[in-house]
Design a protein around this motif. Structure first.
Motif, PDB file in Angstrom:
ATOM      1  N   THR A 236      43.645  47.796  43.095  1.00  0.00           N
ATOM      2  CA  THR A 236      42.573  47.867  42.104  1.00  0.00           C
ATOM      3  C   THR A 236      42.394  46.480  41.511  1.00  0.00           C
ATOM      4  OG1 THR A 236      43.125  50.143  41.581  1.00  0.00           O
ATOM      5  CG2 THR A 236      41.812  48.961  39.962  1.00  0.00           C
ATOM      6  N   ALA A 237      41.132  46.086  41.320  1.00  0.00           N
ATOM      7  CA  ALA A 237      40.849  44.758  40.789  1.00  0.00           C
ATOM      8  C   ALA A 237      39.592  44.798  39.940  1.00  0.00           C
ATOM      9  CB  ALA A 237      40.670  43.761  41.929  1.00  0.00           C
ATOM     10  N   ARG A 238      39.441  43.804  39.082  1.00  0.00           N
ATOM     11  CA  ARG A 238      38.252  43.654  38.256  1.00  0.00           C
ATOM     12  C   ARG A 238      37.398  42.530  38.844  1.00  0.00           C
ATOM     13  NH1 ARG A 238      37.080  45.853  33.758  1.00  0.00           N
ATOM     14  NH2 ARG A 238      39.222  46.403  33.286  1.00  0.00           N
TER      15      ARG A 238
ATOM     16  N   LEU B 260      35.621  47.625  37.495  1.00  0.00           N
ATOM     17  CA  LEU B 260      36.841  47.855  38.278  1.00  0.00           C
ATOM     18  C   LEU B 260      36.458  48.401  39.643  1.00  0.00           C
ATOM     19  CD1 LEU B 260      39.379  49.486  35.802  1.00  0.00           C
ATOM     20  CD2 LEU B 260      39.534  47.253  36.883  1.00  0.00           C
TER      21      LEU B 260
ATOM     22  N   ALA C 220      44.150  43.850  39.110  1.00  0.00           N
ATOM     23  CA  ALA C 220      44.564  44.554  37.889  1.00  0.00           C
ATOM     24  C   ALA C 220      46.048  44.914  37.989  1.00  0.00           C
ATOM     25  CB  ALA C 220      43.718  45.815  37.709  1.00  0.00           C
TER      26      ALA C 220
END
Length: 77
Positions: A13-15, A39, A76
């Motif tokens: 998961t990343a922003r 996200l 994240a």
């Protein structure tokens, strides 16, 4: 850690921090909801790395590797 969306493994998961694409490609990505601050979770990557399936908000997208390389993300915790 800053990287691009194409380098993330399934389950990560990343922003989104920036959209590096220009012109019609940038507009297309932004129209699909890929906006800075959102996200995004990588669900699946094809065996050869193309396409990449992601989930953003409540929907699923399939992106070409070239498109994903133009999306800067911060992983994240």
């Amino acid at each position: 850690m800053n990287t691009d969306l194409a380098k993330l493994a399934p389950g990560a998961t990343a922003r989104i921090t920036a959209i590096g694409a220009i012109g019609p490609m940038r507009r297309r990505l932004m129209d699909m909801g890929l906006l800075p601050g959102e996200l995004v979770e990588v669900e699946k990557v094809a065996p050869l790395g193309d396409p990449i399936e992601v989930r953003i908000r409540s929907y699923h997208l399939s992106l070409r590797k070239k498109e994903a390389e133009g999306i800067a993300v911060e992983v994240a915790p």
